[in-house]
Design a protein around this motif. Structure first.
Motif, PDB file in Angstrom:
ATOM      1  N   TYR A 137       0.850  -1.190   0.000  1.00 45.94           N
ATOM      2  CA  TYR A 137       0.000   0.000   0.000  1.00 45.94           C
ATOM      3  C   TYR A 137       0.883   1.236   0.000  1.00 45.94           C
ATOM      4  N   VAL A 138       0.708   2.089  -1.002  1.00 45.78           N
ATOM      5  CA  VAL A 138       1.456   3.344  -1.114  1.00 45.78           C
ATOM      6  C   VAL A 138       0.446   4.474  -0.921  1.00 45.78           C
ATOM      7  N   ARG A 139       0.347   4.924   0.321  1.00 38.72           N
ATOM      8  CA  ARG A 139      -0.660   5.913   0.711  1.00 38.72           C
ATOM      9  C   ARG A 139      -0.528   7.199  -0.086  1.00 38.72           C
ATOM     10  N   GLU A 140       0.699   7.709  -0.256  1.00 36.12           N
ATOM     11  CA  GLU A 140       0.916   8.991  -0.929  1.00 36.12           C
ATOM     12  C   GLU A 140       0.362   8.986  -2.355  1.00 36.12           C
ATOM     13  N   GLU A 141       0.411   7.843  -3.013  1.00 36.11           N
ATOM     14  CA  GLU A 141      -0.052   7.756  -4.396  1.00 36.11           C
ATOM     15  C   GLU A 141      -1.460   7.182  -4.499  1.00 36.11           C
ATOM     16  N   GLY A 142      -1.990   6.671  -3.394  1.00 32.95           N
ATOM     17  CA  GLY A 142      -3.313   6.068  -3.417  1.00 32.95           C
ATOM     18  C   GLY A 142      -3.360   4.842  -4.301  1.00 32.95           C
ATOM     19  N   GLU A 143      -2.344   3.966  -4.130  1.00 31.38           N
ATOM     20  CA  GLU A 143      -2.219   2.793  -4.989  1.00 31.38           C
ATOM     21  C   GLU A 143      -1.777   1.571  -4.194  1.00 31.38           C
TER      22      GLU A 143
END
Length: 69
Positions: A20-26
Protein backbone atom coordinates in the motif's frame (compact mmCIF):
# COMPACT_ATOMS: atom_id res chain seq x y z
CA UNK A 1 -7.58 2.02 3.76
CA UNK A 2 -8.83 -0.71 6.08
CA UNK A 3 -5.96 -2.89 7.39
CA UNK A 4 -8.07 -6.06 7.36
CA UNK A 5 -8.99 -5.50 3.72
CA UNK A 6 -5.34 -4.85 2.84
CA UNK A 7 -4.30 -8.11 4.50
CA UNK A 8 -6.76 -10.07 2.31
CA UNK A 9 -5.98 -8.47 -1.04
CA UNK A 10 -3.52 -10.05 -3.46
CA UNK A 11 -2.47 -9.27 -6.99
CA UNK A 12 -5.13 -10.62 -9.39
CA UNK A 13 -2.43 -11.76 -11.82
CA UNK A 14 0.19 -13.49 -9.65
CA UNK A 15 -1.65 -13.81 -6.30
CA UNK A 16 1.34 -12.06 -4.71
CA UNK A 17 1.58 -9.53 -1.88
CA UNK A 18 0.62 -5.93 -2.54
CA UNK A 19 2.28 -2.88 -0.98
CA UNK A 20 0.00 0.00 0.00
CA UNK A 21 1.46 3.34 -1.11
CA UNK A 22 -0.66 5.91 0.71
CA UNK A 23 0.92 8.99 -0.93
CA UNK A 24 -0.05 7.76 -4.40
CA UNK A 25 -3.31 6.07 -3.42
CA UNK A 26 -2.22 2.79 -4.99
CA UNK A 27 -1.48 -0.85 -4.29
CA UNK A 28 1.82 -1.97 -5.84
CA UNK A 29 2.71 -5.46 -7.04
CA UNK A 30 6.48 -5.35 -7.40
CA UNK A 31 6.60 -8.80 -9.05
CA UNK A 32 4.29 -7.89 -11.95
CA UNK A 33 5.28 -4.22 -11.89
CA UNK A 34 1.70 -2.97 -11.64
CA UNK A 35 0.10 -0.23 -9.56
CA UNK A 36 -3.61 -0.71 -8.85
CA UNK A 37 -5.47 2.54 -8.11
CA UNK A 38 -7.64 3.14 -5.06
CA UNK A 39 -10.68 5.26 -5.91
CA UNK A 40 -13.01 6.49 -3.15
CA UNK A 41 -11.35 4.02 -0.72
CA UNK A 42 -12.12 1.10 -3.06
CA UNK A 43 -9.19 -0.78 -4.66
CA UNK A 44 -9.65 -1.21 -8.40
CA UNK A 45 -8.14 -4.66 -8.89
CA UNK A 46 -8.42 -4.80 -12.68
CA UNK A 47 -5.16 -5.28 -14.61
CA UNK A 48 -6.57 -3.08 -17.41
CA UNK A 49 -6.93 -0.21 -14.91
CA UNK A 50 -3.42 -0.65 -13.44
CA UNK A 51 -0.42 1.36 -14.53
CA UNK A 52 3.11 0.06 -15.04
CA UNK A 53 5.56 0.80 -12.22
CA UNK A 54 8.77 2.61 -13.08
CA UNK A 55 12.08 0.87 -12.44
CA UNK A 56 12.60 2.95 -9.28
CA UNK A 57 9.14 2.04 -7.97
CA UNK A 58 9.85 -1.68 -8.39
CA UNK A 59 12.84 -1.48 -6.05
CA UNK A 60 12.20 -2.13 -2.34
CA UNK A 61 12.24 0.95 -0.13
CA UNK A 62 15.62 1.71 1.43
CA UNK A 63 15.81 1.61 5.23
CA UNK A 64 19.17 3.31 5.74
CA UNK A 65 21.00 6.38 4.58
CA UNK A 66 23.54 6.22 1.76
CA UNK A 67 26.94 5.41 3.19
CA UNK A 68 25.55 3.52 6.22
CA UNK A 69 27.54 0.32 5.98
Amino acid sequence: MDKQLLAMLVCPQCQGKLDYVREEGELHCRYDGLAYPIKDDIPVMLPDEARQLSVDEKLPASTGSPGDA
